[in-house]
Design a protein around this motif. Sequence first.
Motif, PDB file in Angstrom:
ATOM      1  N   LYS A  73     -19.029  23.366  -3.873  1.00  0.00           N
ATOM      2  CA  LYS A  73     -19.338  24.117  -5.167  1.00  0.00           C
ATOM      3  C   LYS A  73     -21.165  24.977  -4.335  1.00  0.00           C
ATOM      4  O   LYS A  73     -20.919  26.133  -4.274  1.00  0.00           O
ATOM      5  N   ALA A  74     -22.128  24.549  -3.459  1.00  0.00           N
ATOM      6  CA  ALA A  74     -23.043  25.238  -3.153  1.00  0.00           C
ATOM      7  C   ALA A  74     -22.421  26.006  -2.084  1.00  0.00           C
ATOM      8  O   ALA A  74     -23.386  27.305  -1.942  1.00  0.00           O
ATOM      9  N   HIS A  79     -15.436  27.124  -6.495  1.00  0.00           N
ATOM     10  CA  HIS A  79     -16.761  27.744  -8.005  1.00  0.00           C
ATOM     11  C   HIS A  79     -16.975  26.657  -8.785  1.00  0.00           C
ATOM     12  O   HIS A  79     -16.711  25.606  -8.787  1.00  0.00           O
ATOM     13  N   ASP A  80     -18.620  27.596  -9.013  1.00  0.00           N
ATOM     14  CA  ASP A  80     -18.714  26.340  -9.691  1.00  0.00           C
ATOM     15  C   ASP A  80     -19.999  27.164 -10.605  1.00  0.00           C
ATOM     16  O   ASP A  80     -20.875  28.110 -10.477  1.00  0.00           O
ATOM     17  N   GLU A  87     -18.159  33.185 -14.688  1.00  0.00           N
ATOM     18  CA  GLU A  87     -16.711  32.364 -15.261  1.00  0.00           C
ATOM     19  C   GLU A  87     -15.310  33.530 -14.030  1.00  0.00           C
ATOM     20  O   GLU A  87     -16.031  34.305 -13.705  1.00  0.00           O
ATOM     21  N   GLU A  88     -14.294  32.152 -14.213  1.00  0.00           N
ATOM     22  CA  GLU A  88     -13.744  33.566 -12.712  1.00  0.00           C
ATOM     23  C   GLU A  88     -12.695  33.737 -13.835  1.00  0.00           C
ATOM     24  O   GLU A  88     -11.379  33.624 -14.293  1.00  0.00           O
ATOM     25  N   HIS A  89     -12.726  35.231 -14.065  1.00  0.00           N
ATOM     26  CA  HIS A  89     -12.311  35.910 -14.449  1.00  0.00           C
ATOM     27  C   HIS A  89     -12.730  37.704 -14.080  1.00  0.00           C
ATOM     28  O   HIS A  89     -13.615  37.753 -13.246  1.00  0.00           O
ATOM     29  N   VAL A  90     -11.643  38.140 -14.551  1.00  0.00           N
ATOM     30  CA  VAL A  90     -12.030  40.428 -14.547  1.00  0.00           C
ATOM     31  C   VAL A  90     -13.592  40.425 -15.351  1.00  0.00           C
ATOM     32  O   VAL A  90     -13.040  40.384 -16.562  1.00  0.00           O
ATOM     33  N   HIS A  91     -14.877  40.497 -14.275  1.00  0.00           N
ATOM     34  CA  HIS A  91     -15.914  41.178 -15.091  1.00  0.00           C
ATOM     35  C   HIS A  91     -15.469  42.237 -16.129  1.00  0.00           C
ATOM     36  O   HIS A  91     -15.427  43.290 -15.868  1.00  0.00           O
ATOM     37  N   ASP A  92     -16.128  41.999 -17.214  1.00  0.00           N
ATOM     38  CA  ASP A  92     -16.099  43.383 -17.721  1.00  0.00           C
ATOM     39  C   ASP A  92     -17.864  44.142 -18.099  1.00  0.00           C
ATOM     40  O   ASP A  92     -18.522  43.028 -18.065  1.00  0.00           O
TER      41      ASP A  92
END
Length: 168
Positions: A73-74, A79-80, A87-92
Amino acid sequence: MEPRSAAAVGIDFPYTARTTCYIEIHDDGRVTHGDDRAACARAVAGKSRLFAVWPGEWSSHLFMIDDLDEYAKAQGIKHDQNRTGLEEHVHDVEWTEATGRNPNSRSPYISIRLTLTCGCEIHDLGTFASQMQEQRGWAIATSVGWGSSSGPEGTSYSLRVRRKTLGI
């Protein structure tokens, strides 16, 4: 003398400090150095053991990397969200060219003000830069300073981005 436990130090262990040196001892006795994905995978598979040398004020200390999940993670191998704020998503995102700067049209990089309207926060620039490279093709500079400011409208970030990757 046995090495200390990195897990016992917890989240405060300096996994990513530039002064932390990693040593990998392979099951065949070879000794190498580094902190890459392959070393982590070998350690998880039991084919090697990882150690870290953490320099102190008067001497250096040897630590066994005995929490490979925290290490991954470090290092950004795993992903942490707590560590990165992302978050692991498409960023707005919303962005504008930063004002008050001397615009140098010949510079390959441009300063921008960015707001994440998806609710994420940037705690780790390298992770955000990687996500934006993958999602939008942006080349965010990670070797220069960046910052944030908060106000009634939320948090905005000051970043440097390769001009042509923004389409300008």
